[in-house]
Design an enzyme around this catalytic site. Structure first.
Site, PDB file in Angstrom:
ATOM      1  N   ASN A   1      -1.955   1.938   5.695  1.00 34.42           N
ATOM      2  CA  ASN A   1      -1.010   0.918   5.233  1.00 34.42           C
ATOM      3  C   ASN A   1      -0.657   0.076   6.449  1.00 34.42           C
ATOM      4  O   ASN A   1      -0.291   0.625   7.484  1.00 34.42           O
ATOM      5  CB  ASN A   1       0.249   1.600   4.675  1.00 34.42           C
ATOM      6  CG  ASN A   1       1.359   0.608   4.382  1.00 34.42           C
ATOM      7  OD1 ASN A   1       1.097  -0.558   4.110  1.00 34.42           O
ATOM      8  ND2 ASN A   1       2.590   1.069   4.442  1.00 34.42           N
ATOM      9  N   GLY A   2      -0.786  -1.239   6.331  1.00 33.45           N
ATOM     10  CA  GLY A   2      -0.466  -2.116   7.461  1.00 33.45           C
ATOM     11  C   GLY A   2      -1.622  -3.045   7.747  1.00 33.45           C
ATOM     12  O   GLY A   2      -2.541  -3.173   6.936  1.00 33.45           O
TER      13      GLY A   2
ATOM     14  N   HIS B   1      19.745 -36.697  -4.743  1.00 34.63           N
ATOM     15  CA  HIS B   1      18.980 -37.062  -3.538  1.00 34.63           C
ATOM     16  C   HIS B   1      17.480 -36.893  -3.754  1.00 34.63           C
ATOM     17  O   HIS B   1      16.725 -36.842  -2.788  1.00 34.63           O
ATOM     18  CB  HIS B   1      19.458 -36.228  -2.345  1.00 34.63           C
ATOM     19  CG  HIS B   1      20.903 -36.450  -2.024  1.00 34.63           C
ATOM     20  ND1 HIS B   1      21.365 -37.608  -1.442  1.00 34.63           N
ATOM     21  CD2 HIS B   1      21.998 -35.688  -2.263  1.00 34.63           C
ATOM     22  CE1 HIS B   1      22.681 -37.537  -1.310  1.00 34.63           C
ATOM     23  NE2 HIS B   1      23.090 -36.381  -1.804  1.00 34.63           N
TER      24      HIS B   1
ATOM     25  N   GLU C   1      17.934 -17.700  -7.056  1.00 32.62           N
ATOM     26  CA  GLU C   1      17.474 -16.382  -7.518  1.00 32.62           C
ATOM     27  C   GLU C   1      16.937 -16.458  -8.953  1.00 32.62           C
ATOM     28  O   GLU C   1      15.930 -15.830  -9.282  1.00 32.62           O
ATOM     29  CB  GLU C   1      18.630 -15.370  -7.397  1.00 32.62           C
ATOM     30  CG  GLU C   1      18.385 -13.995  -7.991  1.00 32.62           C
ATOM     31  CD  GLU C   1      17.247 -13.215  -7.353  1.00 32.62           C
ATOM     32  OE1 GLU C   1      16.633 -13.704  -6.381  1.00 32.62           O
ATOM     33  OE2 GLU C   1      16.944 -12.119  -7.848  1.00 32.62           O
TER      34      GLU C   1
ATOM     35  N   TRP D   1      -2.610  -2.838  -1.721  1.00 27.84           N
ATOM     36  CA  TRP D   1      -2.310  -4.261  -1.856  1.00 27.84           C
ATOM     37  C   TRP D   1      -3.232  -4.937  -0.841  1.00 27.84           C
ATOM     38  O   TRP D   1      -3.061  -4.758   0.367  1.00 27.84           O
ATOM     39  CB  TRP D   1      -0.835  -4.529  -1.534  1.00 27.84           C
ATOM     40  CG  TRP D   1      -0.426  -5.944  -1.800  1.00 27.84           C
ATOM     41  CD1 TRP D   1      -0.044  -6.464  -2.997  1.00 27.84           C
ATOM     42  CD2 TRP D   1      -0.346  -7.013  -0.845  1.00 27.84           C
ATOM     43  NE1 TRP D   1       0.261  -7.796  -2.852  1.00 27.84           N
ATOM     44  CE2 TRP D   1       0.089  -8.166  -1.543  1.00 27.84           C
ATOM     45  CE3 TRP D   1      -0.594  -7.123   0.522  1.00 27.84           C
ATOM     46  CZ2 TRP D   1       0.268  -9.397  -0.915  1.00 27.84           C
ATOM     47  CZ3 TRP D   1      -0.409  -8.346   1.137  1.00 27.84           C
ATOM     48  CH2 TRP D   1       0.021  -9.473   0.415  1.00 27.84           C
TER      49      TRP D   1
ATOM     50  N   GLU E   1       8.238 -15.310 -10.341  1.00 24.13           N
ATOM     51  CA  GLU E   1       7.479 -14.099 -10.029  1.00 24.13           C
ATOM     52  C   GLU E   1       7.149 -13.286 -11.279  1.00 24.13           C
ATOM     53  O   GLU E   1       6.148 -12.583 -11.304  1.00 24.13           O
ATOM     54  CB  GLU E   1       8.199 -13.235  -8.994  1.00 24.13           C
ATOM     55  CG  GLU E   1       9.491 -12.633  -9.437  1.00 24.13           C
ATOM     56  CD  GLU E   1      10.126 -11.745  -8.379  1.00 24.13           C
ATOM     57  OE1 GLU E   1       9.403 -11.142  -7.587  1.00 24.13           O
ATOM     58  OE2 GLU E   1      11.372 -11.664  -8.359  1.00 24.13           O
TER      59      GLU E   1
ATOM     60  N   LYS F   1       6.067  -4.313  -3.952  1.00 20.19           N
ATOM     61  CA  LYS F   1       7.510  -4.220  -3.734  1.00 20.19           C
ATOM     62  C   LYS F   1       7.883  -4.210  -2.265  1.00 20.19           C
ATOM     63  O   LYS F   1       8.816  -4.868  -1.853  1.00 20.19           O
ATOM     64  CB  LYS F   1       8.049  -2.966  -4.412  1.00 20.19           C
ATOM     65  CG  LYS F   1       9.555  -2.892  -4.301  1.00 20.19           C
ATOM     66  CD  LYS F   1      10.190  -2.393  -5.539  1.00 20.19           C
ATOM     67  CE  LYS F   1      11.675  -2.572  -5.496  1.00 20.19           C
ATOM     68  NZ  LYS F   1      12.083  -3.925  -5.927  1.00 20.19           N
TER      69      LYS F   1
ATOM     70  N   ARG G   1       4.050  -0.327  -4.744  1.00 19.98           N
ATOM     71  CA  ARG G   1       3.762  -0.843  -3.404  1.00 19.98           C
ATOM     72  C   ARG G   1       2.453  -1.633  -3.351  1.00 19.98           C
ATOM     73  O   ARG G   1       2.127  -2.236  -2.317  1.00 19.98           O
ATOM     74  CB  ARG G   1       3.682   0.318  -2.400  1.00 19.98           C
ATOM     75  CG  ARG G   1       4.946   1.138  -2.313  1.00 19.98           C
ATOM     76  CD  ARG G   1       4.762   2.264  -1.332  1.00 19.98           C
ATOM     77  NE  ARG G   1       4.688   1.754   0.023  1.00 19.98           N
ATOM     78  CZ  ARG G   1       5.715   1.631   0.836  1.00 19.98           C
ATOM     79  NH1 ARG G   1       6.910   1.971   0.429  1.00 19.98           N
ATOM     80  NH2 ARG G   1       5.564   1.179   2.056  1.00 19.98           N
TER      81      ARG G   1
ATOM     82  N   CYS H   1       0.847  -1.180   0.000  1.00 15.44           N
ATOM     83  CA  CYS H   1       0.000   0.000   0.000  1.00 15.44           C
ATOM     84  C   CYS H   1       0.892   1.244   0.000  1.00 15.44           C
ATOM     85  O   CYS H   1       1.865   1.339   0.739  1.00 15.44           O
ATOM     86  CB  CYS H   1      -0.941   0.080   1.200  1.00 15.44           C
ATOM     87  SG  CYS H   1      -2.116  -1.259   1.271  1.00 15.44           S
TER      88      CYS H   1
ATOM     89  N   LYS I   1      13.130 -15.364  -9.909  1.00 14.86           N
ATOM     90  CA  LYS I   1      12.816 -14.356 -10.934  1.00 14.86           C
ATOM     91  C   LYS I   1      11.815 -14.922 -11.951  1.00 14.86           C
ATOM     92  O   LYS I   1      10.882 -14.253 -12.357  1.00 14.86           O
ATOM     93  CB  LYS I   1      14.093 -13.916 -11.664  1.00 14.86           C
ATOM     94  CG  LYS I   1      14.949 -12.950 -10.886  1.00 14.86           C
ATOM     95  CD  LYS I   1      14.332 -11.571 -10.854  1.00 14.86           C
ATOM     96  CE  LYS I   1      14.653 -10.755  -9.627  1.00 14.86           C
ATOM     97  NZ  LYS I   1      14.347 -11.226  -8.317  1.00 14.86           N
TER      98      LYS I   1
HETATM   99  C1  F6R Z   1      12.057 -10.561  -5.553  1.00 15.41           C
HETATM  100  C2  F6R Z   1      11.962  -9.511  -4.553  1.00 15.41           C
HETATM  101  C3  F6R Z   1      11.643  -9.896  -3.158  1.00 15.41           C
HETATM  102  C4  F6R Z   1      12.396  -8.991  -2.166  1.00 15.41           C
HETATM  103  C5  F6R Z   1      11.928  -9.294  -0.739  1.00 15.41           C
HETATM  104  C6  F6R Z   1      12.670  -8.448   0.281  1.00 15.41           C
HETATM  105  O1  F6R Z   1      12.407 -10.041  -6.807  1.00 15.41           O
HETATM  106  O2  F6R Z   1      12.102  -8.345  -4.858  1.00 15.41           O
HETATM  107  O3  F6R Z   1      11.905 -11.236  -2.920  1.00 15.41           O
HETATM  108  O4  F6R Z   1      13.767  -9.201  -2.302  1.00 15.41           O
HETATM  109  O5  F6R Z   1      10.550  -9.043  -0.633  1.00 15.41           O
HETATM  110  O6  F6R Z   1      12.475  -7.086   0.050  1.00 15.41           O
HETATM  111  P1  F6R Z   1      13.409  -6.022   0.728  1.00 15.41           P
HETATM  112  O7  F6R Z   1      14.774  -6.179   0.137  1.00 15.41           O
HETATM  113  O8  F6R Z   1      12.808  -4.695   0.415  1.00 15.41           O
HETATM  114  O9  F6R Z   1      13.414  -6.324   2.203  1.00 15.41           O
END
Ligand code: F6R
Length: 615
Positions: free
Chosen positions: A102-103, A507, A484, A76, A491, A610, A27, A2, A488
């Site tokens: 927000n929260g 395994h 990673e 969100w 997501e 994000k 956000r 949010c 990627k």
């Molecule tokens: C994936 C991604 C998330 C963040 C995670 C932590 O592409 O962006 O997995 O890395 O939510 O976010 P921060 O770094 O803001 O604590």
């Protein structure tokens, strides 16, 4: 999660609020809404499910009267689905008060039951509306918005940033925060509030971060901050280090494409000013050096991509500083009763500095007696403020939801930290430190070279756009890169993807290999551990024998993989510990291009946001 914006000043609230929401849309993008008090003292509200564009279209079709006081929200969804009804703002005091949030208000169900029993009918399923109703009541009782906020804050549990405007109080926006972010933007005859500085950076770069359990009142000419007990709080303005253009797409097709292109700068800027005489000297840590000498164990906590950066960093710190390092997901760490002593250093990694799981884990670690260090990309964020020390990554604002440039900047900061600590502990010779620094400072140039030769990866992604599952393998520092790469792809392209430690394959996971199954393999440099390199080449042969389609990421000149790989993506030579900084780029590009080929929005993938400010 949010995004919230508040504005008082000139007769242009809608422009400021919608501009701020555009920059905060990363956000959350389930719904958006605004509330504005116009010159006639009317409170006008517009809100719509969907991305901000839906609200903007609605405002075109059915304009509302603008004014000099307003609040805006991009959501969100947590409590209640992404519908018009559940979109913020929510109203209290018989429609005279508008609130955004927000929260998560954790005790909202009991508060809602209590209010329902008193005959209140709710218009939405949200926790926020409970706060709006309570604020309205307290305002009617006290006639004072700040008093009302204080009374309501005392009743709420959980995390909240709340902003409110009341039609009887034009020219005033009041906000309160606990465990969710809120920043003030200081203007000239106008003031701003935002979840982060992006909300107002195109209008002012002077900002103030609001502390925990504080209430802020902005008017066009004044900003007042008090704590929840009513005591005045001195504020310390800071200058935002970047301007609005840094958070624009700048001609790129997506923020993600732009941010990948910025990775060489993200590393170079994170290194800047932290290398002296071929050794790492992080000036921000000078005050902490005595404390760092006394630690005997490090726990790195983070989530998602940041946790994978932590995993990469743990290999280097342990090797260079000869200190045990463990890496744990923040949300797991906190709930497992870990052994923490005063000589434990807990390093949190967070791009946003607001991730609730990590923030709560940092608080937990501090209360348990650990020393805490934050690696963070966002000025004024909560996690560095709650930590004993902070090392900022200088990647610049990261807008795309999927983290890219922050990842390489986080690894860079961890490597600098590892070398800084090794110097303090005397575990590396001067020559060893100089060699590591030489590798590190060469990374931006090598990243440029990786970025110049990504066409084959892009082509591969487009050919593979109907692929249903992709596996990723790596060993040692290549293992978190495999994780990673898989994250990627999941997501961004919504494709099932899994990362494995190559040694783990036999395994169990090898059962997944069937003819044509694509497998990316991060091949370690043969110039590191020859044994490890040979083992990975054997793993490649094992999966190839079972029909896998092998996509190898290998350094220039490594011919050993050629007979067994269907495709080889080349990266420049680097000492093995530094290879992850290069090997991750093709995987980021692969995921972005594959998502693009599927027609997906790479900047705003579904269901995500994000800054994850709920637990
Ligand atoms: C994936 C991604 C998330 C963040 C995670 C932590 O592409 O962006 O997995 O890395 O939510 O976010 P921060 O770094 O803001 O604590």
């Amino acid at each position: 999660m949010c995004g919230i914006v508040g504005y008082v000043g000139h007769d242009r609230s809608l422009e400021v609020l919608l501009g701020g929401l555009k920059r905060l849309e990363y956000r959350g993008y389930d719904s958006a809404g605004v509330a504005v008090i116009d010159a006639a003292g009317e409170l006008n509200v517009a809100k719509r499910a969907g991305k901000l564009g839906v609200l903007e279209d609605e405002l075109q079709r059915h304009p509302i009267s603008d004014g000099a006081t307003g609040i805006g929200h991009t959501r969100w969804a947590t409590h209640g689905g992404p519908t018009d009804r559940n979109a913020h703002p929510h109203l209290g005091d018989d429609g005279r008060l508008a609130v955004i949030h927000n929260g998560i208000i954790e005790n909202f169900a009991s508060l809602r039951d209590e209010l329902t029993a008193e005959g209140i009918e709710f218009a939405s399923e949200t926790d926020t509306e409970v706060a709006a109703v309570l604020l309205g009541r307290e305002y009617r009782r006290t006639g004072d918005l700040v008093e009302a906020f204080r009374a309501v804050a005392a009743r709420l549990e959980g995390a909240f940033t709340l902003l409110a405007v009341h039609r009887e109080r034009p020219g005033v926006v009041v906000g309160a925060r606990r465990n969710s972010p809120l920043v003030i933007g200081l203007g000239d005859g106008e003031n701003f509030l935002g979840s982060d500085v992006a909300a107002f950076v195109e209008h002012t770069r002077r900002a103030v971060a609001i502390g925990q359990d504080q209430i802020v009142v902005i008017t066009p000419d004044e900003v007042t901050v008090t704590d929840f007990d009513g005591n005045g709080v001195d504020v310390e303005p800071f200058e935002v280090a970047w301007d609005a253009s840094a958070a624009d797409k700048g001609g790129w097709p997506s923020f993600m494409a732009k941010e990948i292109a910025e990775e060489p700068d993200a590393v170079a800027n994170t290194l800047r000013g932290r290398i002296r005489d071929d050794a790492a000297v992080i000036p921000e840590l000078e005050d902490l050096d005595a404390l760092l000498v006394g630690i005997d164990r490090i726990t790195i906590i983070a989530c998602g991509t940041a946790a994978y950066a932590g995993q990469v960093g743990s290999y280097a710190i342990e090797k260079w500083a000869r200190i045990p390092v463990e890496v744990e997901l923040s949300h797991e760490f906190r709930y497992r009763d870990p052994v923490i002593t005063p000589s434990t250093l807990v390093i949190s990694i967070s791009q946003s500095g607001e991730t609730m799981d990590t923030l709560m884990a940092v608080k937990f670690a501090r209360e348990a007696g650990a020393k805490t260090l934050s690696i963070c990309n966002t000025q004024g964020a909560t996690i560095p403020r709650e930590s004993d020390g902070a090392v900022y990554t200088h990647a610049g604002p990261e807008v795309a939801v999927a983290s890219t440039k922050a990842f390489v900047a986080q690894i860079t900061a961890l490597y600098l930290f590892g070398l800084h600590l090794a110097r303090l502990r005397g575990t590396l010779s001067v020559a060893e430190q100089a060699a590591a620094i030489a590798e590190l400072t060469a990374i931006p140039g090598k990243l440029e070279r990786v970025l110049e030769s990504t066409d084959s990866v892009a082509q591969l992604a487009h050919w593979m756009s109907d692929t249903r599952a992709v596996l990723f393998l790596g060993r040692h520092v290549g293992y978190p890169i495999a994780l990673e790469g898989a994250l990627k792809l999941k997501e961004l392209a919504y494709i099932h993807a899994e990362g494995f430690a190559a040694g783990e394959l036999k395994h169990g996971p090898i059962a997944l290999i069937e003819p044509g199954q694509p497998v990316f393999v991060v091949v370690p440099s043969p110039r590191g551990s020859d044994e490890m390199h040979k083992k990975v080449v054997s793993n490649i042969q094992e999966i190839r024998a079972r029909g896998a389609r092998v996509l190898a990421i290998a350094e220039e000149g490594d011919a050993s993989v050629l007979p067994f790989a269907d495709e080889v993506v080349r990266i420049p030579l680097a000492a093995p510990l530094f290879e992850p900084l290069l090997a991750v780029i093709p995987l980021q590009i692969f995921a972005m291009e594959l998502a693009t080929a599927k027609g997906l929005d790479v900047d705003q993938p579904r269901n995500l946001a994000k800054s994850v400010t709920v637990e």
